[in-house]
Design a protein around this motif. Structure first.
Motif, short mmCIF file in Angstrom:
data_model
loop_
_atom_site.label_atom_id
_atom_site.label_comp_id
_atom_site.label_asym_id
_atom_site.label_seq_id
_atom_site.Cartn_x
_atom_site.Cartn_y
_atom_site.Cartn_z
N ALA A 74 -10.02 32.90 -17.84
CA ALA A 74 -8.95 33.58 -17.11
C ALA A 74 -8.19 34.50 -18.07
O ALA A 74 -8.23 34.31 -19.29
CB ALA A 74 -8.00 32.54 -16.53
N ARG A 75 -7.51 35.50 -17.50
CA ARG A 75 -6.80 36.49 -18.32
C ARG A 75 -5.80 35.85 -19.28
O ARG A 75 -5.69 36.25 -20.45
CB ARG A 75 -6.09 37.48 -17.39
CG ARG A 75 -5.32 38.56 -18.10
CD ARG A 75 -4.67 39.49 -17.11
NE ARG A 75 -5.63 40.31 -16.39
CZ ARG A 75 -6.15 41.45 -16.86
NH1 ARG A 75 -5.80 41.88 -18.05
NH2 ARG A 75 -7.01 42.15 -16.16
N GLU A 76 -5.07 34.82 -18.79
CA GLU A 76 -4.05 34.18 -19.63
C GLU A 76 -4.68 33.57 -20.89
O GLU A 76 -4.14 33.69 -21.99
CB GLU A 76 -3.30 33.06 -18.88
CG GLU A 76 -2.62 33.49 -17.58
CD GLU A 76 -3.60 33.61 -16.42
OE1 GLU A 76 -4.35 32.65 -16.15
OE2 GLU A 76 -3.65 34.71 -15.81
N ALA A 77 -5.83 32.92 -20.71
CA ALA A 77 -6.52 32.32 -21.85
C ALA A 77 -7.00 33.39 -22.81
O ALA A 77 -6.88 33.25 -24.03
CB ALA A 77 -7.70 31.48 -21.36
N PHE A 78 -7.50 34.48 -22.26
CA PHE A 78 -7.98 35.60 -23.09
C PHE A 78 -6.84 36.18 -23.92
O PHE A 78 -7.00 36.46 -25.11
CB PHE A 78 -8.58 36.67 -22.18
CG PHE A 78 -9.05 37.91 -22.89
CD1 PHE A 78 -10.28 37.94 -23.53
CD2 PHE A 78 -8.26 39.06 -22.91
CE1 PHE A 78 -10.72 39.08 -24.19
CE2 PHE A 78 -8.70 40.21 -23.55
CZ PHE A 78 -9.93 40.22 -24.19
N LEU A 88 -12.90 41.20 -21.71
CA LEU A 88 -12.61 40.22 -20.65
C LEU A 88 -13.40 40.56 -19.39
O LEU A 88 -13.36 41.70 -18.91
CB LEU A 88 -11.10 40.24 -20.35
CG LEU A 88 -10.62 39.35 -19.20
CD1 LEU A 88 -10.82 37.87 -19.53
CD2 LEU A 88 -9.14 39.62 -18.90
N LEU A 89 -14.13 39.58 -18.88
CA LEU A 89 -14.86 39.79 -17.61
C LEU A 89 -15.02 38.43 -16.94
O LEU A 89 -15.85 37.62 -17.35
CB LEU A 89 -16.23 40.42 -17.87
CG LEU A 89 -17.08 40.70 -16.62
CD1 LEU A 89 -16.39 41.69 -15.69
CD2 LEU A 89 -18.45 41.25 -17.00
N ASN A 90 -14.19 38.18 -15.94
CA ASN A 90 -14.30 36.90 -15.23
C ASN A 90 -14.56 37.15 -13.75
O ASN A 90 -14.42 38.28 -13.26
CB ASN A 90 -13.04 36.05 -15.44
CG ASN A 90 -11.78 36.77 -15.02
OD1 ASN A 90 -11.73 37.37 -13.95
ND2 ASN A 90 -10.77 36.76 -15.89
N GLU A 91 -14.95 36.12 -13.05
CA GLU A 91 -15.35 36.29 -11.64
C GLU A 91 -14.16 36.66 -10.75
O GLU A 91 -14.32 37.39 -9.78
CB GLU A 91 -16.01 35.01 -11.14
CG GLU A 91 -17.40 34.82 -11.73
CD GLU A 91 -18.31 34.07 -10.80
OE1 GLU A 91 -17.99 32.92 -10.49
OE2 GLU A 91 -19.32 34.65 -10.38
N ASP A 92 -12.97 36.16 -11.09
CA ASP A 92 -11.79 36.44 -10.25
C ASP A 92 -11.44 37.92 -10.23
O ASP A 92 -10.95 38.44 -9.22
CB ASP A 92 -10.58 35.64 -10.76
CG ASP A 92 -10.76 34.15 -10.52
OD1 ASP A 92 -11.61 33.81 -9.68
OD2 ASP A 92 -10.07 33.36 -11.18
N GLU A 93 -11.63 38.58 -11.36
CA GLU A 93 -11.24 40.00 -11.44
C GLU A 93 -12.45 40.89 -11.70
O GLU A 93 -12.34 41.93 -12.34
CB GLU A 93 -10.24 40.18 -12.59
CG GLU A 93 -8.97 39.37 -12.47
CD GLU A 93 -8.10 39.56 -13.72
OE1 GLU A 93 -7.26 40.48 -13.73
OE2 GLU A 93 -8.28 38.80 -14.67
#
Lengths: 156, 148
Positions: A74-78, A88-93
Motif C-alpha cells: 500500500a502507498r503508506e507502507a511505500f 510503487l504499483l499495487n492493485e488498489d491504484e
C-alpha cells in the motif's frame, strides 16, 4: 412407540466409518508422497528456498543489467520505506500508477522486474507479478522471496 | 430427501471435490502460496498440507461417487469443510489478503462469498450424513418392545 439402537450394530458402524476414513487418509498419503518426489513443480520443504516465480535477494544482487524494483504494498507502507529506486504499483491504484511504472520500464534496457510485498506470506507481490507478466508480455518478472522483510534484514 | 436427490447431491459434491483437488494437485507450488497466505501454519506444515490435501479431496470425492468408503469420506469432508470455514473466518478477522486456492486461481478472496460457499458445501455434506443415518437407522434400530 419406543425404538432402540442395537449397541453392537452402532459400534460396528462407527468402527467401519473410522476404518474407511483411515483408509482414505492412507491412500492420500501415498499419492502425496509420490507428488513430493515426482512432481516437477513440487514445493521446497525449506522456507529458505524460493518458490515458483520467486527469486532470492542474493540472485538479484548478482544479476548483470537493469533491474526494476516494484513495490506492491500500500502507498503508506511505500512512503514509510522502500527499496531504493523502486516504483510503487499495487492493485488498489493500478490504473493511477501503471503509467509511472511503464515510463520507468521503457526507460531501461530490457530490465528484469522484481516485485515485493511485506513478507514471504503476503500475496500482493504474486498478484502484481502475474498481472505484469500479462500486461507487459515479459517473462522476466519475479517475486522477491521473503519480500520487504528480507530486504530490510539484508540492509542491516 | 429422496434417494434420487441424494444421488444427485453425491454426484455434484463428489465432482466439486475431485475437480478442486485435481487443480491443486497439478500445481502444488501455487496451492502452497494459497495455504501460506492464511498464516496459520509454519512453512513445513504448509508444504505438507499443499501436497496432501488435494489428494484427500480427490479420493473423498471419488468415494462419494463410487459409494466405497462412503461414510469415512463424508466424515473427512465434513471436518475439512468446517476447518476451511474456520480458517477463512480467522483470516477475515485478521484482515489478511488471502488467496482461496479453492479451484486453483490466485484471485483476491471475497470473504462473504467464500464463507457462503463453504457453508453450502457443509450443508450439502450434512444432508448426506442425515440421509445415511436414516437409511442405516432403518437397518440397525431394534424392533419396538412388545406391549404387555
Amino acid at each position: 412407540m419406543e425404538t432402540r439402537h442395537h449397541p453392537k450394530a452402532l459400534s460396528s458402524r462407527t468402527t467401519g466409518t473410522a476404518r474407511e476414513g483411515l483408509l482414505l487418509l492412507a491412500i492420500a498419503l501415498l499419492f502425496a508422497a509420490g507428488t513430493a518426489v515426482l512432481h516437477p513443480n513440487a514445493p521446497a520443504w525449506s522456507a529458505e528456498t524460493p518458490g515458483e516465480g520467486e527469486v532470492a535477494l542474493d540472485t538479484v544482487e548478482a544479476w548483470d543489467g537493469d533491474v526494476l524494483w516494484v513495490d506492491a504494498r500500500a502507498r503508506e507502507a511505500f512512503e514509510t520505506g522502500h527499496v531504493p529506486g523502486a516504483v510503487l504499483l499495487n492493485e488498489d491504484e493500478w490504473y493511477d500508477l501503471f503509467l509511472d511504472f511503464f515510463d520507468r520500464w521503457m526507460g531501461l534496457s530490457q530490465p528484469r522486474i522484481v516485485v515485493y510485498c511485506d513478507s514471504r506470506e503476503c500475496q500482493a507481490s504474486h498478484k502484481v507479478a502475474e498481472r505484469l507478466r500479462e500486461e507487459t508480455g515479459s517473462e522476466e518478472v519475479y517475486v522477491l522471496h521473503g519480500g520487504w522483510d528480507t530486504w530490510r534484514e539484508a540492509a542491516r | 430427501m429422496t434417494t434420487a436427490a441424494s444421488r444427485i447431491l453425491r454426484f455434484v459434491l463428489g465432482g466439486i471435490f475431485v475437480y478442486a483437488g485435481a487443480v491443486k494437485a497439478l500445481d502444488p507450488a501455487a496451492f502452497l502460496t494459497a495455504v501460506e497466505s492464511f498464516r496459520l501454519l509454519p512453512h513445513f506444515a504448509a508444504v505438507a498440507t499443499a501436497l496432501y490435501l488435494p489428494w484427500l479431496e480427490i479420493f473423498c470425492g471419488l468415494a462419494l461417487w463410487t459409494g466405497r468408503a462412503y461414510r469415512g469420506a463424508l466424515g473427512l469432508l465434513l471436518i475439512l469443510t468446517a476447518a476451511f470455514g474456520i480458517a477463512l473466518a480467522s483470516s477475515w478477522a485478521r484482515g489478511l489478503d488471502v488467496t482461496c486456492g479453492c479451484f486453483g486461481g490466485t484471485g483476491a478472496a471475497n470473504y462473504p462469498w467464500l464463507l457462503i460457499r463453504a457453508g453450502l458445501l457443509f450443508a450439502g455434506l450434512a444432508g448426506l450424513v442425515a440421509v445415511e443415518s436414516v437409511r442405516h437407522g432403518r437397518k440397525t434400530f431394534s424392533k419396538p418392545p412388545q406391549s404387555a
